[in-house]
Design an enzyme around this catalytic site. Structure first.
Site, PDB file in Angstrom:
ATOM      1  N   GLY A   1      74.448  62.097  33.806  1.00 38.56           N
ATOM      2  CA  GLY A   1      73.402  61.698  33.117  1.00 38.56           C
ATOM      3  C   GLY A   1      73.075  63.093  32.056  1.00 38.56           C
TER       4      GLY A   1
ATOM      5  N   GLY B   1      70.373  62.929  29.868  1.00 36.63           N
ATOM      6  CA  GLY B   1      69.078  62.689  29.247  1.00 36.63           C
ATOM      7  C   GLY B   1      68.169  64.053  29.276  1.00 36.63           C
ATOM      8  CG  LEU B   2      64.300  64.355  27.727  1.00 37.01           C
ATOM      9  CD1 LEU B   2      62.935  63.938  27.736  1.00 37.01           C
ATOM     10  CD2 LEU B   2      64.584  65.665  27.040  1.00 37.01           C
ATOM     11  CB  ALA B   3      66.352  64.285  33.885  1.00 37.87           C
TER      12      ALA B   3
ATOM     13  CG  HIS C   1      54.829  50.346  26.940  1.00 43.07           C
ATOM     14  ND1 HIS C   1      54.043  49.901  25.860  1.00 43.07           N
ATOM     15  CD2 HIS C   1      54.721  51.564  26.885  1.00 43.07           C
ATOM     16  CE1 HIS C   1      53.475  51.136  25.309  1.00 43.07           C
ATOM     17  NE2 HIS C   1      53.918  52.040  25.998  1.00 43.07           N
TER      18      HIS C   1
ATOM     19  NE  ARG D   1      52.496  53.742  28.685  1.00 38.91           N
ATOM     20  CZ  ARG D   1      53.318  54.519  28.458  1.00 38.91           C
ATOM     21  NH1 ARG D   1      54.323  54.590  29.302  1.00 38.91           N
ATOM     22  NH2 ARG D   1      53.471  55.409  27.483  1.00 38.91           N
TER      23      ARG D   1
ATOM     24  CG  HIS E   1      58.137  51.467  28.780  1.00 37.04           C
ATOM     25  ND1 HIS E   1      59.103  51.654  27.597  1.00 37.04           N
ATOM     26  CD2 HIS E   1      57.589  52.356  29.109  1.00 37.04           C
ATOM     27  CE1 HIS E   1      58.804  52.865  27.023  1.00 37.04           C
ATOM     28  NE2 HIS E   1      57.900  53.416  27.879  1.00 37.04           N
TER      29      HIS E   1
ATOM     30  NE  ARG F   1      56.780  56.899  32.340  1.00 41.51           N
ATOM     31  CZ  ARG F   1      56.670  56.963  31.172  1.00 41.51           C
ATOM     32  NH1 ARG F   1      55.672  57.662  30.818  1.00 41.51           N
ATOM     33  NH2 ARG F   1      57.066  55.966  30.503  1.00 41.51           N
TER      34      ARG F   1
ATOM     35  CG  LEU G   1      59.207  62.054  27.065  1.00 41.91           C
ATOM     36  CD1 LEU G   1      58.746  62.631  25.438  1.00 41.91           C
ATOM     37  CD2 LEU G   1      60.645  61.885  27.198  1.00 41.91           C
TER      38      LEU G   1
HETATM   39  C1  FAD Z   1      61.338  53.165  24.160  1.00 49.04           C
HETATM   40  C2  FAD Z   1      60.937  54.094  24.965  1.00 49.04           C
HETATM   41  C3  FAD Z   1      59.893  55.025  24.688  1.00 49.04           C
HETATM   42  C4  FAD Z   1      59.488  55.951  25.643  1.00 49.04           C
HETATM   43  N1  FAD Z   1      58.541  56.963  25.161  1.00 49.04           N
HETATM   44  C5  FAD Z   1      58.217  57.925  26.012  1.00 49.04           C
HETATM   45  C6  FAD Z   1      57.085  58.769  25.592  1.00 49.04           C
HETATM   46  O1  FAD Z   1      56.625  58.767  24.555  1.00 49.04           O
HETATM   47  N2  FAD Z   1      56.755  59.654  26.665  1.00 49.04           N
HETATM   48  C7  FAD Z   1      57.178  59.471  27.830  1.00 49.04           C
HETATM   49  O2  FAD Z   1      56.888  60.743  28.531  1.00 49.04           O
HETATM   50  N3  FAD Z   1      58.277  58.986  28.352  1.00 49.04           N
HETATM   51  C8  FAD Z   1      58.476  57.839  27.382  1.00 49.04           C
HETATM   52  N4  FAD Z   1      59.651  57.107  27.917  1.00 49.04           N
HETATM   53  C9  FAD Z   1      60.116  57.333  29.011  1.00 49.04           C
HETATM   54  C10 FAD Z   1      61.077  58.244  29.014  1.00 49.04           C
HETATM   55  O3  FAD Z   1      61.956  58.074  27.888  1.00 49.04           O
HETATM   56  C11 FAD Z   1      62.360  58.075  30.021  1.00 49.04           C
HETATM   57  O4  FAD Z   1      61.703  57.810  31.252  1.00 49.04           O
HETATM   58  C12 FAD Z   1      63.017  59.618  30.219  1.00 49.04           C
HETATM   59  O5  FAD Z   1      63.398  59.830  28.993  1.00 49.04           O
HETATM   60  C13 FAD Z   1      64.156  59.106  31.165  1.00 49.04           C
HETATM   61  O6  FAD Z   1      64.946  60.556  31.247  1.00 49.04           O
HETATM   62  P1  FAD Z   1      66.191  60.714  32.134  1.00 49.04           P
HETATM   63  O7  FAD Z   1      67.074  61.904  31.600  1.00 49.04           O
HETATM   64  O8  FAD Z   1      65.726  60.222  33.546  1.00 49.04           O
HETATM   65  O9  FAD Z   1      67.487  59.484  31.774  1.00 49.04           O
HETATM   66  P2  FAD Z   1      67.986  58.926  30.472  1.00 49.04           P
HETATM   67  O10 FAD Z   1      67.613  59.549  29.154  1.00 49.04           O
HETATM   68  O11 FAD Z   1      67.833  57.403  30.230  1.00 49.04           O
HETATM   69  O12 FAD Z   1      69.410  59.079  30.562  1.00 49.04           O
HETATM   70  C14 FAD Z   1      70.313  58.837  31.444  1.00 49.04           C
HETATM   71  C15 FAD Z   1      71.889  59.405  31.455  1.00 49.04           C
HETATM   72  O13 FAD Z   1      72.299  58.986  32.420  1.00 49.04           O
HETATM   73  C16 FAD Z   1      73.700  58.562  31.904  1.00 49.04           C
HETATM   74  N5  FAD Z   1      74.225  57.631  32.782  1.00 49.04           N
HETATM   75  C17 FAD Z   1      73.589  56.431  33.333  1.00 49.04           C
HETATM   76  N6  FAD Z   1      74.371  55.598  34.100  1.00 49.04           N
HETATM   77  C18 FAD Z   1      75.647  56.222  34.259  1.00 49.04           C
HETATM   78  C19 FAD Z   1      76.393  56.269  34.827  1.00 49.04           C
HETATM   79  N7  FAD Z   1      76.872  55.206  35.830  1.00 49.04           N
HETATM   80  N8  FAD Z   1      77.580  57.104  34.674  1.00 49.04           N
HETATM   81  C20 FAD Z   1      77.411  58.026  33.800  1.00 49.04           C
HETATM   82  N9  FAD Z   1      76.571  58.230  33.173  1.00 49.04           N
HETATM   83  C21 FAD Z   1      75.478  57.633  33.352  1.00 49.04           C
HETATM   84  C22 FAD Z   1      73.593  58.045  30.453  1.00 49.04           C
HETATM   85  O14 FAD Z   1      74.648  58.097  29.891  1.00 49.04           O
HETATM   86  C23 FAD Z   1      72.321  59.086  30.084  1.00 49.04           C
HETATM   87  O15 FAD Z   1      72.993  60.161  29.563  1.00 49.04           O
HETATM   88  C24 FAD Z   1      59.857  55.987  26.866  1.00 49.04           C
HETATM   89  C25 FAD Z   1      61.202  55.306  27.393  1.00 49.04           C
HETATM   90  C26 FAD Z   1      61.356  54.119  26.305  1.00 49.04           C
HETATM   91  C27 FAD Z   1      62.436  53.140  26.688  1.00 49.04           C
END
Ligand code: FAD
Ligand code: FES
Lengths: 645, 248
Positions: A50, A52-54, A276, A340, A411, A445, A451
């Site tokens: 993954g 994403g931010l994490a 949401h 929410r 959401h 949440r 984020l």
């Molecule tokens: C439309 C929307 C708006 C939002 N707005 C806000 C906001 O304003 N403020 C806030 O705090 N939160 C917000 N959230 C929530 C927040 O964006 C998410 O909870 C957060 O970004 C999740 O980050 P993450 O790094 O955990 O996962 P993600 O960003 O979802 O990343 C997941 C990663 O895992 C990878 N992955 C997944 N499965 C596999 C697999 N089997 N094999 C290989 N790679 C895989 C993907 O490719 C991706 O790189 C929002 C969410 C949405 C949907």
């Protein structure tokens, strides 16, 4: 205890939870954790699934520390992880406004917002670390909104009475993710991160009980391959797509964490789902996803429906006296900024009363007329321009001219793999961060906190705690011939072949839609004993039909998007059943989990702290799951009936 | 409405592609363009045909994953819109729509409408960042940033990396993409120390990857879903030519 749906096992404890004064716990834990010396870090490899931010922030930071990192995502570039879509903002207890914010208040708001179903220690740490996140991101060049004096601007979000949300117009997630992506890019260039885009993790490799690698499928060539490491970090995001329609990206899935769950990692609170309140309503059967309209809009938009049902007049023709600004009416102190779960249920209630607007009566107005009159069109455009445009693109209506129509949608998932204070799952060497874990948000949440959590986990928490585990490494070198490795890879190949071999008569999407419908109807905004029992039966029957009748076209040795979908849906089926069982067993209402049987006389969620003040951590058995309870104690924030009135 | 689609089909990177004609019926004006393709794909699967591969993920115009050339225009005629945000209400009954992948040498076709854009990642890796290891940052208010710089930096930073600019450019130039990042970081105080080096490394990497040069045609800005202005390219050129050293 044992029921027809589950068995009860031994309680679990967070073995890494520090005690003492809450404000010192994180310092104490960091001091107690073993360190890895710089020369040894180079000999240790960490897999991060993954970006994403994490995952992005973790991969970059671990690489900076000297570890060798292998990073995976299913998109064509790490920059496209679903975090990119986050709109509204990120919380931090900076108190730059001097409006009474503090680490303690952010901690308090988050524990309360989570309806007293999260761990105090974790939440406190999150609030402490929040402050550093903003510093880090600014230094990376994240272009947060600023005021004329050149200082950072903030705004308010639901569930808070202070202004602590930092933002970059309506694209905060994008800007934060690009910051993390660029930090990763620097490490890729430096040869410290080996990046594998368009690669999906399909199983976890366990050797001698430790997480030692992943089995992946290359989404372009179809090649199934093993990757080894000394520890595995899952940062694969949330599983809201089990509902088919959600605000998540189309590819969001549960596969990575579900495969780990099947290998022994406990899954915590799977039923805690966030619906949401402000999303664009469904427009027809073709709908493939739902689009969020950021919660920040509730700062200036007013939510209303016509006072009486069946009022089909255009919104502009309905006089003030015949409108019901129901959030302001029911919750005078928080008004449009209630959390929410509360805003969503209130919208459902007014629509159930027949007062909803738009097609099918499944919508309420979010009206900016007052804000435009008060602030002027330009000021409103500066704050929300891209959101208004997004709304216009989808609906063909201009929010400057007519109120938005919104309706709740799935959401975010608060549940996820169980982790201890170090963010380690019940499998040694498996760490889980971001939305994929269950750690900080309890049963609900607060906006702008995901984020914050993702970046807290990735930049500041995991890089400090993972060393305590890795200090025992490097572990025995592995190759494809190792029996436990070969078995894992073989299982993946068999499963891929099995999906293709069914060759039935229904498309993967048709199953996914039907599953989503079941989940929305029975495990959505309101859950009941009878409904959940029914859902379990329906899910089992549909899953059986899926494996008998799914039609996956194409082959495995090529780019095959149907095959990708089918594999994810197969895991959603299993997850869906566990979500319903979790929802069924928790007969109280709390946060996003609303049981029809458990409400106050005025319809608010009624908790049962006596019975349910615990984290439900489920063990996979292949048959009835086993429930392990982690008891929650509250020393600093006294559990109370949440009130936003 | 009923439509005729001419879609680029190509089995893999090495095979030859061709346009195949499909007819789709009863398309609702509320559908998105990708939902229209979903409907077609569901039918193709049931008919035993290979569904059309296309990239997409967020379906709300921000991840940059989608991108189709629609009737000759990347992301279609509607300005400032990604393919996933384009809705069928902009077409009319009986229309013929030609759908092709991005075409540029550095973006080889993977299958059907899917292309490989990893060259963009290489450009960022060359220098599109500020080198600040985690934990080393000063307080966020230590350095005020004039609002005007922050806003202009933000406008450039909204690039979603979809590649439409390259697909639209007769030279196949990645200048708008590269310039967007150089402008974003170059306008902020945090981006100053590496500014000159960044511009050189990114521009030279783009050249090495086979992207063409910029001759100021402006097709890129016209199709950019985020409306990144052409002025960013001028900034990039200034930084590249070393003016950055004197602070422009
Ligand atoms: C439309 C929307 C708006 C939002 N707005 C806000 C906001 O304003 N403020 C806030 O705090 N939160 C917000 N959230 C929530 C927040 O964006 C998410 O909870 C957060 O970004 C999740 O980050 P993450 O790094 O955990 O996962 P993600 O960003 O979802 O990343 C997941 C990663 O895992 C990878 N992955 C997944 N499965 C596999 C697999 N089997 N094999 C290989 N790679 C895989 C993907 O490719 C991706 O790189 C929002 C969410 C949405 C949907
Ligand atoms: S699918 Fe994300 S921008 Fe179109």
């Amino acid at each position: 205890m044992s029921t027809e749906f589950y068995r009860t096992g031994a309680p679990i404890e967070d073995g890494k939870a520090p005690d003492g004064v809450i404000a010192e716990r994180w310092d104490n834990r960091r001091f107690a954790a073993k360190l890895v010396n710089p020369a040894n870090k180079r000999k240790l490899t960490v897999i991060v699934v993954g970006t994403g931010l994490a995952g992005g922030s973790a991969a970059a930071t671990l690489a900076e520390l000297g570890y060798d990192v292998k990073s995976f995502c299913y998109q064509d570039s790490p920059r496209r992880a679903h975090s990119i879509a986050a709109q509204g903002g990120i919380n931090a207890a900076k108190n730059y406004r001097g409006d009474g914010d503090s680490v303690h208040r952010l901690f308090y708001d988050t524990v309360k917002g989570g309806d007293f179903r999260s761990r105090e220690s974790n939440v406190y740490r999150l609030a402490q670390v929040s402050v550093e996140i903003i510093d880090q991101c600014v230094a990376q060049g994240v272009p947060f909104a600023r005021e004329y004096g050149g200082l950072l601007d903030t705004r308010s979000f639901g569930g808070a009475q202070v202004s602590r949300t930092f933002y970059a117009r309506g694209q905060t997630g994008q800007q934060l993710l690009l910051g993390a992506y660029q930090a990763m890019a620097r490490q890729i260039q430096a040869g410290k991160i080996e990046m594998h885009p368009r690669t999906e993790m399909l199983d976890l490799i366990l050797v001698d009980g430790r997480a030692r690698g992943v089995v992946t499928r290359d989404l372009v060539t179809g090649e199934v391959r093993n990757h080894f490491a000394d520890a595995v970090v899952l940062a694969s995001g949330g599983y809201g797509n089990v509902f088919f329609l959600s605000t998540n990206a189309k590819g969001c899935n549960v596969t990575a964490i579900w495969r780990a769950h099947r290998k022994g990692a406990l899954f915590a609170n799977p039923c805690y789902t966030q619906i949401h309140p402000t999303c664009i309503p469904v427009s027809g059967d073709h709908q493939s996803k739902l689009t969020l309209m950021s919660e920040s809009l509730r700062n200036d938009g007013r939510v209303w429906v016509p006072l009486t049902g069946g009022d089909t007049r255009a919104p502009a023709d309905i006089p003030e006296a015949e409108r019901d600004y129901y959030l302001e009416r029911i919750y005078p102190s928080f008004g449009n900024l209630v959390p929410r779960d509360i805003a969503s249920r209130a919208a459902k209630n007014v629509c159930d009363e027949g007062r909803g607007v738009g097609p099918g009566g499944l919508g309420v107005y979010l009206d900016f007329a007052d804000a435009i009159a008060r602030l002027g069109r330009d000021a409103v455009a500066a704050k929300y321009g891209n959101l208004f445009e997004m709304y216009e693109r989808i609906t063909g209506e201009d929010p400057f001219e007519t109120p938005m129509r919104i309706y709740p949608a799935v959401h975010y998932t608060m549940g996820g793999l169980w982790v201890d204070y170090d963010l380690q799952a019940t499998i040694p060497g498996l760490f889980v961060i971001g939305e994929a874990n269950f750690s900080d948000h309890g049963a609900n949440r607060l906006g702008a906190s995901a984020l914050m959590q993702g970046l807290a986990d990735g930049y500041f928490v995991l890089p400090n705690t993972i060393g305590d585990y890795l200090a025992a490494g490097p572990f025995e070198p592995l190759d494809d011939a190792h029996p436990e490795v070969a078995d894992a890879a073989e299982a993946v190949r068999t499963r891929v072949a099995k999906l293709l071999a069914v060759n039935g008569s229904r498309t993967p999407d048709s199953f996914h839609r039907e599953l989503g419908r079941i989940m929305w109807d029975y495990c959505g905004m309101e859950r009941t004993d009878a409904g959940l029992r029914k859902a379990v039966g329906l899910i089992q029957a549909l899953r059986e039909e899926f494996w008998r009748d799914v039609l996956v076209s194409g082959e495995s040795e090529e780019l095959n998007q149907q095959l990708e979908k089918a594999g994810r849906i197969a895991d959603f089926f299993e997850l869906a059943e566990l979500m319903c069982i979790d929802a069924l067993h928790r007969t109280e209402s709390c946060g996003g989990h609303f049981r029809g049987e458990s409400q106050t006389p005025d319809g608010e969620a009624l908790r049962d702290d006596e019975t349910f003040s615990y984290v439900a951590a489920w063990e996979y058995t292949g048959d009835r799951p086993v429930l392990h309870r982690e008891h929650l104690t509250f020393e600093y924030v006294k559990p109370s009936q949440r009130s936003y009135k | 409405m009923n439509l005729t689609l001419k879609v680029w089909r190509q089995k893999n990177a090495t095979s030859r592609g061709h346009l195949t004609t499909y007819r789709v019926k009863e398309i609702s004006p509320d559908m998105s363009f990708l939902e229209m393709l979903d409907v077609l794909n569901e039918r193709l699967i049931l008919d035993g045909d290979d569904p059309i591969a296309f990239d997409h993920d967020c379906r709300e115009g921000i991840c940059g994953m989608c991108g189709l050339v629609i009737n000759g225009v990347p992301h279609g005629e509607q300005r400032a819109t990604t393919t996933c945000q384009l809705h069928m209400r902009h077409f009319k009954d009986g229309d013929t729509i030609v759908i092709e992948p991005w075409r540029a040498a550095p973006f080889p076709v993977v299958k059907d409408l899917v292309v490989d854009r990893s060259a963009f990642d290489r450009i960022i890796e060359a220098g599109g960042y500020v080198s600040v290891p985690t934990g080393s940052a000063p307080d966020a208010h230590a350095v005020p940033v004039p609002k005007a710089s922050a806003d202009t930096a933000f406008d450039a930073a909204t690039c979603i990396g979809c590649g439409a600019c390259v697909a639209a450019c007769p030279n196949g130039s990645a200048s708008l993409f590269t310039a967007a990042k150089i402008t974003h970081l170059g306008l902020l105080p945090q981006g100053q120390p590496e500014r000159a080096r960044r511009a050189r490394a990114m521009v030279e990497t783009a050249d090495e990857l086979g992207f063409g040069g910029c001759t100021n045609i402006g097709e890129c800005t016209a199709v950019c879903p985020k409306g990144i202005p052409l002025a960013t390219i001028a900034r990039m050129n200034a930084d590249y030519l070393g003016l950055a050293a004197t602070g422009d």
